[in-house]
Design a protein around this motif. Structure first.
Motif, short mmCIF file in Angstrom:
data_model
loop_
_atom_site.label_atom_id
_atom_site.label_comp_id
_atom_site.label_asym_id
_atom_site.label_seq_id
_atom_site.Cartn_x
_atom_site.Cartn_y
_atom_site.Cartn_z
N ARG A 144 0.93 -1.14 0.03
CA ARG A 144 0.10 0.09 0.02
C ARG A 144 0.74 1.42 -0.02
N GLU A 145 2.24 1.09 0.36
CA GLU A 145 2.89 2.29 0.51
C GLU A 145 3.12 2.91 -0.94
N ILE A 146 3.53 1.93 -1.71
CA ILE A 146 3.87 2.16 -3.26
C ILE A 146 2.69 2.64 -3.69
N LEU A 147 1.47 2.13 -3.58
CA LEU A 147 0.23 2.46 -4.01
C LEU A 147 -0.26 3.80 -3.61
N ASN A 148 -0.02 4.14 -2.29
CA ASN A 148 -0.30 5.61 -1.90
C ASN A 148 0.75 6.38 -2.64
N VAL A 149 1.94 6.31 -2.62
CA VAL A 149 2.71 7.21 -3.36
C VAL A 149 2.25 7.50 -4.73
N ILE A 150 1.91 6.46 -5.69
CA ILE A 150 1.54 6.59 -6.80
C ILE A 150 0.11 7.52 -7.02
#
Lengths: 503, 477
Positions: A144-150
């Motif tokens: 989810r961290e990557i998803l949030n960054v994007i």
């Protein structure tokens, strides 16, 4: 395996139906299965022709940069790493098929089309957030961290996280179904059958293409800006060669080489009149040559949104023109090329993007279809009016067939569409039209369709309608009305004398 | 003793069964009748029903009717075609959004499922905004003008679809009242909720979905009125002794209800594969598939019109159907297509058609178990013609010089079973799967052989599942 198939095609057709059924669960999204060991596309279910060759390429690019184990997920949207345009995001997962006699790996790739952002700057970064192949999760779980960054990037699509999550859930379901099918002792999901499927596809496809007239021809088309698209089509015994040597560069229209492949592939399918399976077996029958720096072989960081839309349609339309020159059986009225995409960016950053499809060309047997883009993505379907009006400060005043836009003929072309928007809040409009002056030609004496255009009527402008240039940007105020008129398709055959008299 | 009967009316077959039938022996139960099925092109509904009820006609009772007319009425334009009133500027919107076939690139794409001719669609000057507020008020004078046009068309049914009427129905209500007072039957789009609809893909939402449902309802009302008339005729001169209840448009909804509801109470739900004569479908025991009470129903005696339910759940139609044609496509062998051809002219086994279907493959291989109302239609002489046709279709296989048509039929049978199994794979089904429908007994051995890891169980009187299920809503109410 239990089966004692009498004819190999029954087994391979049965495998195909299994893959077809499973991937159909992705509904609007294109999906593909790839054999990573062979680096070959096994089955591509392309909802949009731009995905035919690009989606398998995106999956293999992800595998190259992200070590994908069973259940891992990768993401990318880079047009120059197997993508089409930044709005089209690919998700890739790996799965191991544990068949009773052997195990083998597959890649499952899905492409999600978000509303595209069109710019006239010609650079990729202005069209959205660029995602190179990167990991997005392990063992079916999202990072989810990557998803949030994007999703927090300034130009990230709306509902990005929600859409990705829903798609990953569905991917996991299909991944499980594929694995279960692999464990079934009676299943055709076997490495050997997959490989034979590709061979059988190639053989069956060769039978179909062998009916094409042998020979070669050269045709040209011009972009709205005057840039040349040149195609030499050559059909030899077991190959269809599309040679675009001589095609020029363009500052406004750019598409990747693999998107060009998809455009050629779909035009070939339309000509042979069969749903050819899209995979590495059938791809071998096509040879597509695109010169370096031509607009159909764009390199990073070119903007590709227009190319993946109107550009594709233009290439497919040109390929059809070449086939028709070699064999009159393929002569049809040309279809309107431009999707007439307009976008409104409101002050709060919301992006409204919509298309207005033109008419298709008439054929020897029937008239053209009103408001249908023959060559373009199926996502050119217009938004339901209520959804548009609920989500954005605008009103769609009317959507009607554009009277008089169809090319006349024994069979008339399809009519374009007239669509009117009334803005209810300030917005910046961006638009780009193609084939405004070069209209959709008629065939066998049929007349051309009328080209597309966009008119603006400013609030307080005394009803004056201003015709816009073929592309541009414009600030609009509440009360301004934008009228989009898409082009008509070309007619087929000489119009009747009666009709000529009345005209 | 009065009967309680379930009558299922499909596109080509009608079947009648008693709600409480425990035996096919009619002599042992005064209130039951033998279940019966008949082929509608040979014997119409009135004749078939009268014959099936026979001497019990005078005793009276209840008949619960469910029909697939909702699907057919729309597709085949049965009944009287309604007029459609829509917000001005959107008269062509529905037609332009109809699905285009084929889905793959084609030089001759065709738009399908256009619900109405455009000369039956009329614009109404009015406009609501996205939040439901009025942008342009409806002018009642326009309705008077429209009234004269509708009188010329001699239509008595109207569907109304205004933009954003679901947020503010006031304009639609005004129209409904105006025309209702003048003797029209009016269906308004705000009365129908969003969801999937015939002729639209799942992703196409909003006004189009609602409008289509409204038009469907208008079509179906008219078609159901015809159906009711035929039933009334069959019951004459004892019509007043019979109570007729019309239920949902989708019979499978009741098949699901009949079986899921009791099982759900015991937390023992399992999926259903319905293998009917006219339709193969999968019913999954999730919340979406378990139907509740029928949304609307009416008593034939007390109501002027039968109520309908076009918002019924949609059992998942399978990629192979009993009347899927066996054709030569891309592959150099004959294969079943995904769409059903129906029973006109019927399978080759019925003796009239020239194109084999899935049913013909089973018939040719002698796999068809006896089916009431069907077995008498099968023509033994056509078996040879089916094999002959399969041989002709398979002649083009490259590199194959000797073709055994029986081997082709066996390969087709495996392919058909595989296609059914694909649905089970897609949903990762395990454990027990229940089978219902007239063809369930024929397919059970094939499925058991294909998936020995699953348990396939025929439901009680599987062959009569559709007719028996018609009675379920009343019993469980």
């Amino acid at each position: 395996m239990r089966k004692s198939w009498n004819f190999s095609p029954y087994q391979t057709a049965s495998l195909e139906r299994l893959l077809q059924r499973l991937l159909a669960a992705f509904e609007r999204n294109s999906a593909a299965l790839i054999l990573p060991a062979d680096a070959k596309a096994l089955y591509v279910r392309a909802k949009r022709p731009a995905d035919i060759a690009t989606l398998p390429a995106a999956a293999l690019q992800c595998l190259q940069y992200v070590p994908l184990k069973d259940g891992d997920i990768a993401i990318c949207n880079d047009p120059f790493a197997g993508g089409t345009r930044l709005a089209d995001v690919s998700l890739v997962t790996s799965l191991t098929i544990d068949a009773p006699d052997e195990s083998f790996d597959l890649l499952l790739a899905v492409r999600i089309p978000f509303p595209p952002r069109m710019t006239l700057s010609g650079t990729l970064e202005a069209e959205g957030v660029r995602i190179p192949p990167m990991p997005l999760g392990n063992s079916g779980r999202l990072n989810r961290e990557i998803l949030n960054v994007i999703s927090q990037a300034p130009l990230a699509p709306a509902d990005f996280t929600k859409t990705i999550e829903a798609t990953v859930t569905r991917m996991e379901t299909i991944r499980r179904a594929l694995k279960a099918s692999g464990r079934d002792p009676n299943s055709d999901l076997r490495k050997s059958v997959c490989r034979r499927y590709l061979q059988d596809c190639k053989a069956a496809c060769k039978t179909v293409t062998s009916r094409l007239t042998l020979g070669e021809t050269t045709v040209t088309t011009n972009l709205e800006g005057g840039e040349l698209l040149k195609l030499r089509l050559e059909i030899i015994d077991d190959k269809v060669i599309f040679d675009f040597s001589g095609t020029e560069t363009s500052s406004t229209m750019q598409m990747t080489e693999l998107t060009t492949f998809g455009a050629c592939y779909q035009a070939l399918c339309a000509v042979v009149g069969h749903e050819l399976p899209a995979n590495a077996g059938t791809f071998q029958l096509l040879e597509v040559h695109t010169p370096a720096r031509a607009w159909i072989n764009a390199k990073s960081p070119a903007a590709t949104t227009r190319g993946a839309g109107d550009g594709m349609a233009l290439v497919s339309s040109t390929v059809l023109k070449a086939f028709a020159r070699m064999n009159e059986a393929y002569r049809v009225g040309a279809s309107a090329v431009s999707a007439c995409r307009v976008q409104f960016v409101f002050a709060d950053g919301r992006l409204f993007s919509d298309t207005t499809p033109g008419g298709t060309g008439a054929t020897r047997e029937c008239p053209g279809l009103d408001g249908w883009n023959l060559w373009l993505d199926r996502d050119t379907e217009a938004l339901p009016t209520e959804s548009a009006e609920t989500s954005f400060p605008l009103m769609v005043k009317s959507v009607t067939p554009r009277a008089g836009s169809a090319g006349r003929g024994r069979w008339a072309g399809g009519q374009g569409i007239s669509k009117s928007y009334c803005l209810m809040a300030p917005a910046r409009m961006t638009w780009a039209l193609e084939q405004v002056n070069e209209k959709a030609e008629g065939a066998e004496g049929g007349k051309p369709g009328v080209g597309c255009e966009i008119l603006v009527q400013h609030e307080g402008g005394h009803g004056e309608k201003i015709k816009l240039a073929t592309q541009g940007e414009l600030d609009l105020r509440p009360g301004d009305i934008v009228r989009v008129h898409s082009g008509g398709g070309g007619g087929f055959g000489e119009p009747s004398t009666e009709e000529n008299k009345s005209v | 003793m009065s009967c309680k009967l379930g009558l299922s009316v499909g596109e080509s077959f009608a079947e009648l069964a008693s709600a409480d039938t425990t035996s096919h022996d009619s002599t042992s139960h005064g209130s039951t009748i033998d279940p019966v099925r008949w082929f509608l092109p040979r014997r119409n509904l009135t004749e078939g029903l009268r014959e099936a009820i026979g001497a019990r006609l005078a005793q009276g009772g209840q008949i619960h009717v469910a029909s697939t007319l909702a699907q057919h009425a729309f597709r085949r334009r049965m009944g009287a075609i309604p007029a459609f009133l829509v917000t001005t500027g959107f008269e062509h919107w529905l037609g332009l959004q109809g699905p285009v076939l084929p889905e793959t690139p084609s030089l001759q794409p065709k738009r399908t499922g256009r619900p109405l001719n455009e000369d039956l669609i009329f614009g109404i000057s009015e406009r609501l905004r996205g939040d439901g507020s009025v942008d342009e008020a409806l002018n009642p004078a326009d309705l008077e003008f429209l009234m004269s046009k509708l009188e010329l068309l001699k239509t008595k049914t109207i569907a109304v679809g205004l933009l954003h009427a679901d947020k503010n129905p006031q304009h639609e209500v005004l129209i409904k009242n105006y025309f209702h007072e003048r003797g029209f039957t009016v269906y308004c789009s705000h009365e129908f909720s969003a969801g999937e609809s015939v002729g639209l893909t799942a992703e196409t939402r909003g006004e189009l979905d609602r409008w289509l449902k409204t038009i469907e309802a208008a079509y179906v009302w008219s078609a159901l009125t015809d159906l009711r008339q035929q039933i009334d005729d069959a019951l004459t001169p004892n019509r007043e002794k019979w109570d007729i209840q019309f239920h949902s448009a989708d019979i499978l909804r009741y098949v699901a209800k009949a079986e899921f509801a009791p099982a759900a109470r015991n937390s023992q739900t399992c999926p259903y594969l319905h293998l009917g004569l006219e339709r193969f479908a999968l019913l999954l025991p999730d919340t979406k598939s378990i139907p509740g009470q029928p949304i609307s129903q009416s008593n034939g005696k007390s109501s002027g019109q039968p109520s309908i339910d076009v918002t019924a759940l949609h059992p998942q139609t399978l990629a192979v159907q009993p009347t899927s044609a066996i054709e030569h496509g891309f592959w150099p062998v004959p294969l079943p297509t995904s769409s059903a051809r129906g029973f006109e002219p019927g399978p080759m086994a019925f003796g009239k058609s020239l194109q084999p279907t899935v049913l013909d493959v089973l018939f040719a291989l002698d796999r068809l178990e006896p089916i009431d109302g069907v077995s008498t239609l099968l023509n033994e002489k056509s078996r040879a013609r089916i094999f002959e046709t399969l041989f002709t279709l398979a002649k083009g296989i490259p590199g194959v010089t000797s073709i055994d048509p029986r081997a082709i039929a066996l390969d087709l049978e495996t392919t058909i079973t595989d296609l059914l199994n694909n649905e089970l794979v897609l949903h990762s089904l395990s454990g027990e799967i229940r089978l219902s429908g007239a063809l369930a007994r024929s397919f059970a051995p094939l499925l058991e052989k294909r998936r020995p890891d699953l348990r396939f169980r025929l439901i009680e009187k599987a062959e009569w599942a559709e007719a028996r299920a018609c009675c379920i809503p009343m019993e469980s109410r």
